[in-house]
Every structure is written in C-alpha cells, then in structure tokens.
Scaffold this motif. Structure first.
Motif, PDB file in Angstrom:
ATOM      1  N   THR A  60      -1.206  47.214-127.549  1.00 22.76           N
ATOM      2  CA  THR A  60      -0.782  47.009-126.162  1.00 22.76           C
ATOM      3  C   THR A  60      -0.654  48.377-125.501  1.00 22.76           C
ATOM      4  O   THR A  60       0.044  49.250-126.031  1.00 22.76           O
ATOM      5  CB  THR A  60       0.588  46.287-126.126  1.00 22.76           C
ATOM      6  N   ALA A  61      -1.342  48.533-124.374  1.00 20.11           N
ATOM      7  CA  ALA A  61      -1.322  49.826-123.677  1.00 20.11           C
ATOM      8  C   ALA A  61      -0.367  49.731-122.488  1.00 20.11           C
ATOM      9  O   ALA A  61      -0.529  48.870-121.624  1.00 20.11           O
ATOM     10  CB  ALA A  61      -2.730  50.174-123.202  1.00 20.11           C
ATOM     11  N   ILE A  62       0.627  50.612-122.461  1.00 17.63           N
ATOM     12  CA  ILE A  62       1.576  50.633-121.340  1.00 17.63           C
ATOM     13  C   ILE A  62       1.445  51.976-120.629  1.00 17.63           C
ATOM     14  O   ILE A  62       1.867  53.018-121.154  1.00 17.63           O
ATOM     15  CB  ILE A  62       3.039  50.453-121.836  1.00 17.63           C
ATOM     16  N   ALA A  63       0.870  51.924-119.426  1.00 12.65           N
ATOM     17  CA  ALA A  63       0.695  53.156-118.666  1.00 12.65           C
ATOM     18  C   ALA A  63       1.979  53.483-117.914  1.00 12.65           C
ATOM     19  O   ALA A  63       2.525  52.630-117.201  1.00 12.65           O
ATOM     20  CB  ALA A  63      -0.463  52.999-117.682  1.00 12.65           C
ATOM     21  N   GLY A  64       2.483  54.695-118.109  1.00 16.01           N
ATOM     22  CA  GLY A  64       3.704  55.102-117.412  1.00 16.01           C
ATOM     23  C   GLY A  64       4.221  56.402-117.994  1.00 16.01           C
ATOM     24  O   GLY A  64       3.722  56.878-119.001  1.00 16.01           O
ATOM     25  N   ASP A  65       5.233  56.924-117.314  1.00 14.75           N
ATOM     26  CA  ASP A  65       5.803  58.205-117.731  1.00 14.75           C
ATOM     27  C   ASP A  65       6.983  57.932-118.666  1.00 14.75           C
ATOM     28  O   ASP A  65       8.020  57.430-118.239  1.00 14.75           O
ATOM     29  CB  ASP A  65       6.252  58.978-116.480  1.00 14.75           C
ATOM     30  N   ILE A  66       6.825  58.300-119.920  1.00 19.04           N
ATOM     31  CA  ILE A  66       7.843  57.996-120.935  1.00 19.04           C
ATOM     32  C   ILE A  66       9.126  58.796-120.706  1.00 19.04           C
ATOM     33  O   ILE A  66      10.184  58.455-121.244  1.00 19.04           O
ATOM     34  CB  ILE A  66       7.276  58.235-122.366  1.00 19.04           C
ATOM     35  N   THR A  67       9.038  59.835-119.861  1.00 12.14           N
ATOM     36  CA  THR A  67      10.240  60.643-119.620  1.00 12.14           C
ATOM     37  C   THR A  67      11.113  60.060-118.504  1.00 12.14           C
ATOM     38  O   THR A  67      12.117  60.652-118.138  1.00 12.14           O
ATOM     39  CB  THR A  67       9.868  62.112-119.276  1.00 12.14           C
ATOM     40  N   LYS A 107      13.870  69.503-116.725  1.00 15.82           N
ATOM     41  CA  LYS A 107      12.641  68.751-117.012  1.00 15.82           C
ATOM     42  C   LYS A 107      12.279  68.867-118.494  1.00 15.82           C
ATOM     43  O   LYS A 107      11.905  67.882-119.138  1.00 15.82           O
ATOM     44  CB  LYS A 107      11.483  69.292-116.164  1.00 15.82           C
ATOM     45  N   ALA A 108      12.374  70.068-119.038  1.00 16.44           N
ATOM     46  CA  ALA A 108      12.013  70.271-120.454  1.00 16.44           C
ATOM     47  C   ALA A 108      12.992  69.538-121.368  1.00 16.44           C
ATOM     48  O   ALA A 108      12.584  68.860-122.322  1.00 16.44           O
ATOM     49  CB  ALA A 108      11.995  71.763-120.777  1.00 16.44           C
ATOM     50  N   VAL A 109      14.271  69.652-121.067  1.00 17.17           N
ATOM     51  CA  VAL A 109      15.284  68.989-121.907  1.00 17.17           C
ATOM     52  C   VAL A 109      15.127  67.473-121.807  1.00 17.17           C
ATOM     53  O   VAL A 109      15.233  66.746-122.802  1.00 17.17           O
ATOM     54  CB  VAL A 109      16.705  69.458-121.495  1.00 17.17           C
ATOM     55  N   ASN A 110      14.823  66.995-120.601  1.00 14.16           N
ATOM     56  CA  ASN A 110      14.607  65.549-120.432  1.00 14.16           C
ATOM     57  C   ASN A 110      13.399  65.080-121.248  1.00 14.16           C
ATOM     58  O   ASN A 110      13.468  64.090-121.982  1.00 14.16           O
ATOM     59  CB  ASN A 110      14.415  65.219-118.956  1.00 14.16           C
ATOM     60  N   ALA A 111      12.285  65.804-121.155  1.00 15.67           N
ATOM     61  CA  ALA A 111      11.047  65.350-121.802  1.00 15.67           C
ATOM     62  C   ALA A 111      11.099  65.513-123.314  1.00 15.67           C
ATOM     63  O   ALA A 111      10.681  64.622-124.058  1.00 15.67           O
ATOM     64  CB  ALA A 111       9.851  66.125-121.241  1.00 15.67           C
ATOM     65  N   ASN A 112      11.611  66.637-123.788  1.00 14.76           N
ATOM     66  CA  ASN A 112      11.454  66.982-125.201  1.00 14.76           C
ATOM     67  C   ASN A 112      12.731  66.849-126.017  1.00 14.76           C
ATOM     68  O   ASN A 112      12.735  67.150-127.213  1.00 14.76           O
ATOM     69  CB  ASN A 112      10.872  68.401-125.337  1.00 14.76           C
ATOM     70  N   MET A 113      13.792  66.375-125.378  1.00 12.55           N
ATOM     71  CA  MET A 113      15.030  66.119-126.121  1.00 12.55           C
ATOM     72  C   MET A 113      15.601  64.741-125.762  1.00 12.55           C
ATOM     73  O   MET A 113      15.663  63.837-126.585  1.00 12.55           O
ATOM     74  CB  MET A 113      16.049  67.222-125.834  1.00 12.55           C
ATOM     75  N   THR A 115      14.561  62.184-123.860  1.00  2.48           N
ATOM     76  CA  THR A 115      13.716  60.984-123.915  1.00  2.48           C
ATOM     77  C   THR A 115      13.687  60.418-125.333  1.00  2.48           C
ATOM     78  O   THR A 115      13.826  59.201-125.539  1.00  2.48           O
ATOM     79  CB  THR A 115      12.292  61.321-123.420  1.00  2.48           C
ATOM     80  N   ALA A 116      13.521  61.283-126.300  1.00  2.28           N
ATOM     81  CA  ALA A 116      13.495  60.824-127.702  1.00  2.28           C
ATOM     82  C   ALA A 116      14.854  60.248-128.095  1.00  2.28           C
ATOM     83  O   ALA A 116      14.929  59.190-128.735  1.00  2.28           O
ATOM     84  CB  ALA A 116      13.121  61.990-128.615  1.00  2.28           C
ATOM     85  N   ILE A 117      15.930  60.915-127.697  1.00  2.00           N
ATOM     86  CA  ILE A 117      17.273  60.430-128.059  1.00  2.00           C
ATOM     87  C   ILE A 117      17.525  59.055-127.444  1.00  2.00           C
ATOM     88  O   ILE A 117      18.071  58.148-128.086  1.00  2.00           O
ATOM     89  CB  ILE A 117      18.356  61.452-127.617  1.00  2.00           C
TER      90      ILE A 117
END
Ligand code: NAP
Length: 259
Positions: A60-67, A107-113, A115-117
């Motif tokens: 299943t492909a979900i197009a969107g911004d994961i952040t 932005k960096a903390v949101n994307a690379n920290m 979002t995963a948490i």
C-alpha cells in the motif's frame, strides 16, 4: 535462513527510493506485506508496483510527508497495527551551524528525532501486547562519528538514539526490539546531494568527488542499498529477538575504532 516473518505487516517510512526502498524490498523478499511512504506520489506508486510484481506481497502506497501529523495519521490509518516499523525521513541539509536558525533546528529535530519517536509511541503498545514487534530507525554513521558539515544530523539523530537507548531495554521484555541502523556512505541520491558543497568548493564534478571518496573507504567503494536492506530485514526477523538498543554501523570499515 527463514527469517520467520512471512505474512507480517510493516510500515517502511520514506521508501520510494534509496535506503528506505532497500529495506522495503528486503522485507518483501521475506514475504512481509508493506505500507510504503514518500512525498512524491509518482515515484512511490512506481516503487509499489515494482515491489508487488517482483515479490507478490501486498504493498500500500501512502503519499505524504511523514514529518507531519497528517502524514503520519494517513499511514497509521492504512496500517494501525504494524508488526514492523522502519523509521526513516530525508536527512537535513549540510552547512555551517552559524547559519542555522532555531527554525532550521526545529525542522531537523522534527524530521530525524520526533517523527520516529511519535511513530514508536503510536505503535509500540500493540506490538508489546501481541508479544512481537521490530522497530528499526535509519539514522547515520554521524551518530557515532560526527560529520562537521552535517551538524543538524549529528544533533537530531543523537537525540533519537539517546531516547531509544532507554525504552528499547523495556520493550524487549515483550519481544519488541528497537535498534538503529547507521549508514555510512551508501550509493543513493542523498549521498550525491551531500557531495555538492565539496564539488562546488573544489571545482570538480560530483562524480569525481564521489570516485575519490569511494576510493578512500576501506572497502574501496560505497555501500549498496541492498546490503543495507538485508541488515534491516535480519533485525526485523524473529531470529533477532535478543538484539535491542544497538546501533549497528554499516560503513565498509570507515569508523577507525576497535569497538
Ligand atoms: P534518498 O535516496 O534521498 O531517499 C530518500 C527517500 O525518503 C525518498 O523516497 C524520499 O521521497 C523520501 N522522503 C524524504 N523526505 C520525506 C518525508 N518528509 N516524508 C516522506 N518521505 C520522505 O536518501 P537515502 O540515502 O536513502 O537516505 C535515507 C536516510 O539515511 C536519510 O535520513 C539520510 O540522511 C540518511 N543517511 C544516508 C546516507 C547515505 O549514504 N545514503 C548516509 C548517512 C545517513 P520524497 O522525496 O518523494 O519524499
């Protein structure tokens, strides 16, 4: 070796190309059904078609911004109870820390920290309740050996790694493991982008800079994305239940330490 995950469901974030796609393919090869994501719908749908055709799994492909909250909500609507979660997002831009504003850091903390948490928070309870879960965070070799021009990455990913170090020792009691995979130089679009400043500064082409850098690696080359995917699939296997809280470097031996 049978990885014992055929029929499991995985969310693989940021996976239309590069390392995320390689992880998705390696899981598909083990018979795992996938939800894959990326912002660009065309490349994502093409990847989904190719993986479906090659491995015969559901994709299943979900197009969107994961952040973003909306991006994550759509992914979780498609797969509210994944057995496997591979966290990934684009890396922050290179540069000099003197030029970065608080907004750049957010932005960096949101994307690379964060979002995963957040994705871990929204999926881990179900994994623990069912006594199986595998979470892999794609971070960077910069977590172990900082790269000067990638200060945003060094900082944000270290934050995720520190957080995971704590909870991964709790979740493992219920057979939910959380590990980091730390790519050194892998041959992807992202790698080419990080070489742009060096190419511009030296007047060389990106290809020339890439060839010189590849030669400097102890392996004499860059990593192949499928090598990264294979490591991810093993960490997601039922054989890897005793590995948690680890940060595994895939860098061709570039890190010079004994441990
Ligand atoms: P890549 O080849 O540029 O692929 C990135 C993938 O992520 C694409 O599918 C992209 O699709 C998707 N993506 C990016 N931002 C997204 C977002 N906000 N939401 C959803 N999808 C998104 O990069 P890569 O080399 O595979 O790198 C993956 C991660 O590993 C990055 O964080 C990178 O910094 C890190 N890393 C890579 C290397 C390396 O040598 N390759 C080394 C160290 C660390 P769309 O653009 O369409 O969204």
């Amino acid at each position: 070796m049978d990885f014992g995950i055929k029929g499991r469901k995985a969310i693989v974030c940021a996976s239309s190309k590069g390392l995320g796609r390689a992880c998705a393919e390696a899981l598909a090869e083990e018979g795992v059904d996938l939800v894959i994501t990326a912002r660009g719908a065309d490349a994502l749908n093409k990847t989904a078609d190719e993986i479906r055709a090659k491995y015969g799994v559901s994709v299943t492909a979900i197009a969107g911004d994961i952040t973003t909250e909306e991006g994550r909500a759509e992914v979780l609507e498609a797969c509210p109870t994944p057995d496997i979660l591979v966290n990934n997002a684009g890396g922050p831009p290179p540069g000099d820390f003197r030029d970065w504003s608080i907004d750049d850091w957010m932005k960096a903390v949101n994307a690379n920290m964060l979002t995963a948490i957040e994705l871990i928070r929204l999926t881990v309870d179900h994994m623990e309740a069912q006594k199986f879960g595998r979470i892999v965070n794609i971070t960077s070799a910069a977590v172990k050996a900082p790269i000067d021009i990638l200060g945003l990455s060094n900082g944000a990913r270290a934050g995720l790694t520190g957080f995971v170090a704590g909870i991964s020792r709790k979740t493992v009691a219920n057979n939910v493991t959380i590990n980091g995979l730390l790519p050194g130089p892998f041959d992807t679009d992202r790698l080419a982008a990080t070489m742009k400043p060096a190419a511009e500064a030296s007047g060389k082409s990106i290809e020339e800079v890439a060839a010189e850098r590849a030669k400097m690696n102890p392996a004499g080359r860059f990593g192949r994305p499928e090598e990264f995917g294979a490591a991810c699939a093993f960490l997601c296997s039922d054989k890897a239940g005793f590995i948690t809280g680890q940060n595994i470097l895939l860098d061709g031996g570039a890190f010079p330490g004994t441990l």
